[in-house]
Design a protein around this motif. Structure first.
Motif: not given
Length: 337
Positions: A67-92
């Motif tokens: 499939e021809a595609k680009v994923y987009a990870l939400d930076l706020a959810s990446l920050d949350d995982q890095l700070s161990k607030k949440s592991q879930a990553l929002a994306y589209k």
């Protein structure tokens, strides 16, 4: 006695300086990716930081029915995982439209499409570099409008820029090499070829006004640079950071530096070769590009094939294609200490 004290003081200062020089400037974090994104079949080949998103470019190998595609990870959810607030990553996911039509045009010109390798944006316009098979004379640059509402990137069929592949003195091409490193800066584009260790001229391409179809991209001399260059990010003030990677396989023997070259010690392990990866800093000044080493990755990360780089909060995101001990897509964050 006084001389002995001075000698001991000198040794202690030298040891402290060496320890400081060897101290890694980053703490390395491995992100836990959603299963869909971690799938090795995505074969990620580029990263780009856009507003509050981290964009992940799939190689989009249409010949393998990918499939021809680009994923987009939400930076706020990446920050949350890095700070161990949440592991879930929002994306589209953004679908790349018209890539099949571009591929058909290349095939009709006997320039065989292989995949998307570089990604950068200027505003909401996405630019992609296309790698072709080794015998093909050209790689290509295409662009498309990124639409958040429809989550599509629609390629402009009138914008197709041929990029002549640098060649060896016998006219042959470097196996499986393309313009993997692409970045936008000051409304311009800088495109760096994967192999930059020719005995003759090495050059990048600059497109001064990215929005307009150029007649001929500008040739920019590049200081001779060993190993592969797989991605590039603009840091400001005409300075860039790039991935400089060496794979130890026989198929990549062209990237081996000769005996006596000071870079050879980085990739040799006795009589055999070992994988090697570092970040390097590039400076575009007086119409040429120079470079210097920046940071060597720890040994446990050398065996990944790092293909994507994005600068964030003084550190860097790195992603591999599919090769490495994890057997899947692996996203790292190098956090500045």
């Amino acid at each position: 006695m006084q001389r002995l004290k001075r000698f001991i003081f000198f040794v202690l200062v030298l040891q402290a300086a060496l320890a400081s020089a060897q101290k890694a400037p980053f703490t390395i974090h491995t992100l836990v990716l959603p299963k869909e994104i971690a799938d090795r079949n995505n074969q990620f080949s580029g990263l780009f930081l856009r507003n509050k998103q981290l964009l992940l470019l799939s190689e989009s190998r249409l010949q393998d029915r990918a499939e021809a595609k680009v994923y987009a990870l939400d930076l706020a959810s990446l920050d949350d995982q890095l700070s161990k607030k949440s592991q879930a990553l929002a994306y589209k996911k953004y679908a790349i439209q018209n890539l099949d039509k571009v591929r058909a045009r290349l095939d009709s010109a006997c320039q065989t499409y292989e995949g998307l390798e570089g990604l950068t944006l200027v505003g909401d316009t996405a630019y992609f570099t296309i790698e072709t098979t080794t015998p093909s004379t050209y790689c290509y640059l295409v662009k498309g409008a990124l639409n958040d509402a429809t989550t599509n990137i629609t390629l402009d069929l009138d914008y197709l820029v041929p990029l002549p592949k640098p060649a060896l003195t016998d006219g042959s091409h470097i196996s499986n090499a393309g313009f993997e490193a692409a970045t936008g800066y000051n409304k311009s584009l800088l495109l760096l070829f994967e192999y930059n260790y020719f005995a003759h001229d090495n050059y990048a391409f600059r497109i001064p006004n990215a929005s307009r179809l150029p007649d001929i991209p500008q040739y920019v001399p590049v200081a001779r640079l060993p190993f592969r260059v797989t991605d590039l990010v603009y840091e400001g003030k005409n300075r860039f950071t790039a991935i400089n990677y060496f794979f130890n396989g026989a198929d990549d023997s062209v990237y081996r530096t000769p005996a006596g070259d000071p870079n050879t010690r980085l990739i040799q392990d006795g009589k055999s070769y070992k994988n090697y990866c570092r970040l390097i800093s590039l400076h575009y000044k007086r119409d040429k590009v120079s470079w210097k080493p920046l940071f060597e990755l720890p040994a446990e990360y050398m065996t990944y094939n790092w293909e994507g780089l994005a600068a964030y909060k003084g550190g860097y995101f790195l992603i591999n294609d599919k090769y490495g001990p994890s057997g899947q897509s692996t996203l790292l964050y190098l956090q500045r200490k």
